[in-house]
Design an enzyme around this catalytic site. Structure first.
Site: not given
Ligand code: PA5
Length: 433
Positions: A288, A309, A423
């Protein structure tokens, strides 16, 4: 008092120490701008001097609130998202036993809500809480974030129904803005114990404010030692610290030099699963802060040896734009040796009598060399042990490096304009006015 260490010798094959040293003046200017509040986003640099400004009285108030909650509850539900929970979870997980949440423990176990919009998660959480004596720590700076607001609306109804409104009030702590936001109004109306998130500290830099301190203290950890560690790092990375001794500045310079050479992804690696959420917190902090204006290192994280792995193949031989930063913890809390076995079908007797951590360390050294040979520069951060003091150092170290790094990149490390885009669409789809 020992400080965590930074080792950048494993980037030598990729960039010279002189190139990193060339950042000396830029780092000094960036650090000065942070301390003097003269850089971009300077209304959000309250975290810079935070550790040394926290008073005894303040810590005592946090501890007293924590003690009252501890006496009352077995489970703490932290309601918050992003910067309003990741720091607390990173610290609590680093210091807790791996299976603490599955068993009875001295202090309340901590679980989280408002961190997603999953109906199943919320329904299962409510079911889990049905027969528990629980409390809620609701955290939202804006007081209006959708995920925690929905979770708190549901949990507030539940807790009042289960314990009655009066008892419920004593089981809820609210952490929010001093004046604005829906949570502030609810907290005032209901008379909840409330702590303020300082105006000049953004969510992702807020772990050393009540946002982190209250849940960490309720979980039973020593917030004074945490702050002590952060304070030491604040002093050792101060504006008048020499570049070579300012590990946050050197880390910021090294990352930036690598970025300029096309190393665009940084993987924060741990060899201890307790650090998984330090990786999650770190991704938000750097992602951010730096990811804007079409710039920024992409922050990823990996838990080794598990992810060797899965991601190991890509790191070894995939596109060569990666570098790694390893958090290496030197001391273990427990000692456990590999037993001798008469049959030795698994051919492990050559390790009999050795500690598991001995094997872990060799895995780390072997991986380090393999990845360097494969073209992946490595930075190492060395921590003596996982304790409040060193975790406090680590938090401030990353925050300071992130602030300096943002200025080196010429972005505002303290805003997050991009978070609003989803948003806007979501609210439109939901029909919000
Ligand atoms: O760093 C940030 O600003 C965000 O991650 C916020 O912390 C997150 O969106 C939660 O915001 P709030 O505390 O206002 O509910």
């Amino acid at each position: 008092m020992e400080q965590i260490k930074l080792d950048i010798s494993n980037v030598d094959n990729f960039i010279s120490q002189a190139t990193i040293g060339d950042y000396k003046n830029q780092v000094a200017d960036a650090n000065k701008a942070l301390h003097e509040g003269t850089g971009t986003g300077n209304d959000f640099v309250g975290w810079v001097g935070l550790p040394s400004s926290i008073t005894d009285e303040y810590l005592a108030e946090v501890e007293e609130t924590a003690k009252k909650m501890q006496e009352n509850i077995d489970v703490l539900v932290v309601v918050g998202i992003g910067g309003s929970y990741l720091g607390a979870k990173a610290v609590i997980d680093s210091l807790s036993g791996s299976f603490d949440n599955f068993d009875k423990r001295e202090n309340p176990r901590v679980i989280y809500a408002g961190i997603n919009l999953s109906e199943d998660y919320m329904a299962e959480l409510r079911e889990f809480l049905k027969d528990k004596s629980y409390g809620i720590c609701v955290i939202s700076k804006s007081g209006t974030t959708t995920e925690p607001a929905i979770a708190f609306r549901i949990l507030k109804n539940d807790i009042e129904e289960k314990f009655g409104k009066k008892d419920a009030k004593n089981r809820i702590v609210a952490i929010t803005d001093a004046e604005k936001g829906a949570l502030k109004i609810v907290a005032d109306n209901e008379g909840y114990k409330t702590f303020v998130i300082p105006d000049n500290v953004g969510g992702r830099y807020s772990v050393l404010t009540p946002v982190g301190l209250i849940p960490i203290a309720i979980a039973g950890f020593d917030i004074r030692k945490l702050i002590e560690g952060a304070k030491l790092m604040e002093q050792n990375t101060s504006a008048d610290q020499e570049f070579e001794n300012n590990i946050a500045g050197v880390y910021a310079a090294t990352r930036n030099a690598l970025y300029k050479r096309n190393y665009k992804t940084e993987i924060l690696v741990n060899y201890n699963p307790k650090l998984q959420y330090v990786g999650e917190w770190w991704k938000q902090l750097f992602g951010e802060s730096e990811g804007k204006e079409n710039k920024g290192i992409f922050p990823a994280s990996a838990n080794f040896t598990s992810d060797l792995h899965s991601l190991g193949q890509y790191i070894q031989e995939g596109e060569r734009t990666l570098f790694e930063t390893i958090i290496s913890v030197k001391g273990t809390k427990h000692k456990l040796t590999i037993p001798e076995n008469k049959e030795d079908h698994d051919k492990l007797n050559y390790l009999a009598g050795k500690n598991i951590e001995f094997v872990n360390e060799k895995a780390m050294l072997g991986t380090l060399q393999a990845h360097i040979d494969g073209g992946v520069p490595n930075i190492i951060i060395e921590i003596p042990e996982l304790s409040e003091f060193y975790v406090g150092q680590l938090i401030y170290f990353f925050e300071k490096a992130c602030g300096i790094g943002g200025y080196l990149l010429e972005v505002n490390p303290f805003d997050q304009p991009g978070v609003e885009a989803y948003k806007k669409n979501m609210f439109k789809l939901l029909g919000k006015e």
